[in-house]
Design a protein around this motif. Structure first.
Motif, PDB file in Angstrom:
ATOM      1  N   ARG A 246       0.877  -1.136  -0.168  1.00  9.27           N
ATOM      2  CA  ARG A 246      -0.006  -0.023  -0.187  1.00  9.27           C
ATOM      3  C   ARG A 246       0.797   1.321  -0.107  1.00  9.27           C
ATOM      4  NH1 ARG A 246      -3.087  -3.468  -0.685  1.00  9.27           N
ATOM      5  NH2 ARG A 246      -5.081  -4.247   0.582  1.00  9.27           N
ATOM      6  N   THR A 247       0.431   2.155  -0.740  1.00  6.78           N
ATOM      7  CA  THR A 247       1.081   3.542  -0.485  1.00  6.78           C
ATOM      8  C   THR A 247       0.272   4.201   0.670  1.00  6.78           C
ATOM      9  OG1 THR A 247       1.366   3.878  -2.841  1.00  6.78           O
ATOM     10  CG2 THR A 247       1.369   5.900  -1.676  1.00  6.78           C
ATOM     11  N   LEU A 248       1.415   4.644   1.586  1.00  7.14           N
ATOM     12  CA  LEU A 248       0.971   5.037   2.978  1.00  7.14           C
ATOM     13  C   LEU A 248       0.711   6.862   2.835  1.00  7.14           C
ATOM     14  CD1 LEU A 248      -0.295   5.253   5.749  1.00  7.14           C
ATOM     15  CD2 LEU A 248       2.137   5.148   6.348  1.00  7.14           C
ATOM     16  N   THR A 249      -0.421   7.322   3.048  1.00  8.31           N
ATOM     17  CA  THR A 249      -0.403   8.920   3.071  1.00  8.31           C
ATOM     18  C   THR A 249      -0.976   9.395   4.455  1.00  8.31           C
ATOM     19  OG1 THR A 249      -2.656   8.982   2.426  1.00  8.31           O
ATOM     20  CG2 THR A 249      -1.108   9.083   0.599  1.00  8.31           C
ATOM     21  N   SER A 250      -0.344  10.448   4.850  1.00  9.47           N
ATOM     22  CA  SER A 250      -0.873  11.001   6.031  1.00  9.47           C
ATOM     23  C   SER A 250      -0.284  12.469   6.194  1.00  9.47           C
ATOM     24  CB  SER A 250      -0.010  10.156   7.242  1.00  9.47           C
ATOM     25  OG  SER A 250      -0.691  10.612   8.514  1.00  9.47           O
ATOM     26  N   THR A 251      -0.316  13.152   7.477  1.00 13.56           N
ATOM     27  CA  THR A 251       0.373  14.381   7.547  1.00 13.56           C
ATOM     28  C   THR A 251       1.199  14.538   8.741  1.00 13.56           C
ATOM     29  OG1 THR A 251      -1.436  14.938   9.049  1.00 13.56           O
ATOM     30  CG2 THR A 251      -1.995  15.423   6.821  1.00 13.56           C
TER      31      THR A 251
ATOM     32  N   PRO B 117       0.946  17.659   4.225  1.00 11.58           N
ATOM     33  CA  PRO B 117       0.482  16.157   3.845  1.00 11.58           C
ATOM     34  C   PRO B 117       1.916  15.549   3.127  1.00 11.58           C
ATOM     35  CG  PRO B 117      -0.210  17.771   2.064  1.00 11.58           C
ATOM     36  CD  PRO B 117       0.367  18.517   3.323  1.00 11.58           C
TER      37      PRO B 117
ATOM     38  N   ARG C 114       3.538  11.362   1.815  1.00 11.77           N
ATOM     39  CA  ARG C 114       3.091   9.864   1.497  1.00 11.77           C
ATOM     40  C   ARG C 114       4.395   9.279   1.147  1.00 11.77           C
ATOM     41  NH1 ARG C 114       4.451   9.260  -4.113  1.00 11.77           N
ATOM     42  NH2 ARG C 114       4.342  11.067  -5.354  1.00 11.77           N
TER      43      ARG C 114
ATOM     44  N   LYS D 162       1.830  -3.867   3.575  1.00 16.88           N
ATOM     45  CA  LYS D 162       0.661  -3.489   4.554  1.00 16.88           C
ATOM     46  C   LYS D 162       0.797  -3.663   6.002  1.00 16.88           C
ATOM     47  CE  LYS D 162      -3.352  -5.895   4.612  1.00 16.88           C
ATOM     48  NZ  LYS D 162      -4.447  -6.683   4.296  1.00 16.88           N
TER      49      LYS D 162
ATOM     50  N   ILE E  66       2.264  -0.529   8.085  1.00 14.05           N
ATOM     51  CA  ILE E  66       1.624   0.819   8.076  1.00 14.05           C
ATOM     52  C   ILE E  66       1.793   1.297   9.604  1.00 14.05           C
ATOM     53  CG2 ILE E  66      -0.512   1.877   8.053  1.00 14.05           C
ATOM     54  CD1 ILE E  66      -1.173   0.069   5.469  1.00 14.05           C
ATOM     55  N   PHE E  67       1.382   0.617  10.431  1.00 16.52           N
ATOM     56  CA  PHE E  67       1.406   1.035  11.784  1.00 16.52           C
ATOM     57  C   PHE E  67       2.813   1.579  12.332  1.00 16.52           C
ATOM     58  CE2 PHE E  67      -3.052  -0.205  11.543  1.00 16.52           C
ATOM     59  CZ  PHE E  67      -3.810   0.857  12.299  1.00 16.52           C
TER      60      PHE E  67
ATOM     61  N   MET F 171       3.123   5.044  10.867  1.00 23.18           N
ATOM     62  CA  MET F 171       2.602   6.093  11.735  1.00 23.18           C
ATOM     63  C   MET F 171       3.287   6.406  12.551  1.00 23.18           C
ATOM     64  SD  MET F 171       0.127   6.848   9.554  1.00 23.18           S
ATOM     65  CE  MET F 171      -0.461   7.928  10.739  1.00 23.18           C
TER      66      MET F 171
ATOM     67  N   THR G  95       3.925  16.109  -0.047  1.00 24.69           N
ATOM     68  CA  THR G  95       3.236  16.273  -1.234  1.00 24.69           C
ATOM     69  C   THR G  95       2.663  17.637  -1.512  1.00 24.69           C
ATOM     70  OG1 THR G  95       1.293  15.627  -0.011  1.00 24.69           O
ATOM     71  CG2 THR G  95       2.679  13.742  -0.967  1.00 24.69           C
TER      72      THR G  95
END
Lengths: 113, 421
Positions: A45-50, A62, A64, A71, A74-75, A78, A110
């Motif tokens: 997965r591509t992970l996007t956040s801020t 923002p 990514r 997958k 991910i956490f 984060m 981004t």
């Protein structure tokens, strides 16, 4: 047997993938086979956040990953993202974290801020 | 009083593409009027990826997609007025605005492009019962708080509505440490993209309750509890099926409404099927020199299609101005209607004599079907048919009727799903 909804096209076939033989059933096309196998073996997965930013026009920047990551990571990513803080100015594409959580992907901004 | 050839109301994806396209087609004096402090519109808070697959062949985030258009403004003479709220538009294309530097002022334009986008439906129009404490947000509002303003809106969350914004927010809240307890959807299917069901719900084990809606909201100062119930085929809650969730946050993703207050006040006729303006094949409304594009015209699922539609509006607005703003000759225009299985069409009217290669029609179907045929009739004669492997209400459809097949057409063109009742 693992079950997935195929996301290759809007039809959304319900795929069943045999974990041992990687045989895929329930697909309507060949692309579904490839999707089902990837999801069973190594879903990415591509992970996007801020992240927090100081001095910008907003309080969040923002970000990514510059390529898909496993997958399962991910956490972990984060947790690193929650610790990040940048100062304005930041350029779109600027690397915020190199090789985040050992995934081989860089975390990048981004947008300009 | 400022004078421009073209005024574009809204600086989101529709306004940006329309203004750039008009400029590239020879119009110099263009102004974009944007109420926010920056261009980009809703894309700025849509930090997830998946934008631009059709247009750029890659998956961009919202801000990245917007930036591709904003960057192109630098090489143009287009004026951008930020922090500028349009208060009124009249049919003679006089615009009343207010901002911090000019105060209250007017703009006179030869042509206007409506690109105001849409806003979220809230709890009122869906008649949600219960207490009115804090903690109830529309999904897009929560998205803005989290992704731009840096406020986390809650920790235990129920989401009503499984459209894409609701699904995206289920993942976003989870990544930020909240527990999303349930997504309830009144319909027996989700209108969200499969990819979002998989990557936003299934990836995180978030349950989706289809044919369920919120029947009780408890918490007078802050939300404490939400009750959802299963509904029958008439969407009536079934007693005894209640499920309780202790939560501090309820997000609503229950539809979008084109924001047409300005258009209505200017006397632009609105289509009740789309809640957007009635437009011709050139994206011009029934009011001469006023064009419309993007989500203010009809709600899109992909920004790529907003950009393409808006470029068409910009190009045609440029033609209108270059032709001396003469009222368009609409004699012999055909009416495009939605037939069986189709809920609306855009455009709603077309002047066939000026169609160059083919007539593009956008529409949505009413229900899912496989191996279907889109049938186009002129009055009672079938003039074209298009095969589709798969149709769903959540996916906007497009057909292009070749000019050749439109010869001799007059009266009404009807688009329907063959075989659908």
């Amino acid at each position: 047997m693992k079950e997935f909804i195929c996301t290759v096209c809007p039809r959304g076939c319900h795929l069943k993938v045999d974990e041992n033989t990687l045989a895929v059933t329930g697909n309507s096309c060949a692309r579904g086979v490839e999707y089902g196998r990837n999801e069973a073996v190594n879903p990415m997965r591509t992970l996007t956040s801020t992240i927090a930013i100081e001095g910008g026009i907003h309080r969040r920047l923002p970000v990514r990953t510059d390529r898909p990551i496993p997958k399962s990571k991910i956490f972990e990513c984060m947790e690193i993202i929650h610790q990040c803080k940048e100062k304005s100015p930041v350029k779109a594409g600027q690397v915020i974290v190199e090789n985040i959580a050992g995934t081989g992907a860089n975390l990048i901004a981004t947008r300009n801020m | 009083m400022f004078e421009y050839d073209l005024a574009v109301i809204g600086g989101g994806p529709a306004g940006l593409a329309a203004a750039l396209s008009a400029y590239e087609n020879g119009i110099q004096k263009i102004v974009i009027l944007e109420r926010d402090v920056e261009l980009g519109g809703i894309l700025n808070q849509c930090i997830h990826n998946g934008f631009g697959l059709h247009r750029f062949g890659e998956e961009l985030t919202g801000p990245e997609y917007a930036q591709r258009f904003i960057d192109r403004l630098k090489d143009t003479a287009i004026t951008v007025m930020l922090g500028t709220m349009v208060l009124e538009l009249t049919s003679d294309k006089t615009i009343t605005c207010v901002n911090k530097t000019e105060g209250l002022f007017t703009i006179s334009a030869k042509a206007v492009i409506l690109a105001m986008g849409c806003r979220e439906r809230n709890r009122g129009p869906i008649g949600m019962p219960g207490d009115r404490g804090s903690g109830i947000f529309s999904a897009g509002c929560a998205q803005r708080y989290i992704n731009i303003d840096g406020y986390m809106v809650g920790s235990r969350v129920v989401i009503l509505g499984s459209g894409d914004i609701g699904l995206i927010m289920a993942r976003r809240m989870t990544l930020e440490g909240a527990k999303v307890l349930a997504v309830a959807e009144i319909m027996p299917h989700s209108n969200g993209l499969n990819r979002n069901i998989v990557q936003c719900l299934n990836d995180f084990g978030i349950p989706l309750y289809l044919s369920h809606t919120v029947t009780e909201v408890v918490g007078r100062s802050r939300l404490e509890k939400v009750v959802i119930s299963q509904v029958d085929s008439n969407f009536k809650p079934i007693p005894g099926t209640e499920k309780e969730f202790e939560c501090d946050t309820l997000l609503l993703s229950v539809g979008l409404i084109p924001e047409n207050e300005l258009s209505r006040k200017a006397g632009v006729p609105i289509d009740p099927r789309t809640n957007g303006a009635v437009v011709y094949d050139d994206m011009q409304t029934e009011t001469d020199g006023i064009f419309a594009c993007g989500n203010v015209l009809h709600v899109h699922d992909l920004v790529d299609f907003v950009s393409a539609e808006s470029e068409k509006a910009g190009r045609n607005a440029a033609e209108y101005i270059k032709n001396g703003c003469k009222p368009t000759d609409k004699t012999g225009a055909v009416v495009i209607q939605n037939g069986n299985g189709v809920s609306y069409t855009v455009p709603q009217k077309a002047v066939l004599s000026r169609v160059e290669k083919g007539l593009e029609i956008f529409f949505r179907v009413r229900q899912k079907s496989e191996k279907s045929v889109i049938e186009v009739k002129n009055n009672d004669r079938v003039i074209a048919a298009f095969k589709r492997d798969f149709l769903a209400p959540g996916e906007m459809e497009k057909i292009t009727i070749p000019k050749k097949l439109l010869e001799g057409c007059e009266g009404t063109i009807t688009v329907s799903v063959g075989g659908a009742k």
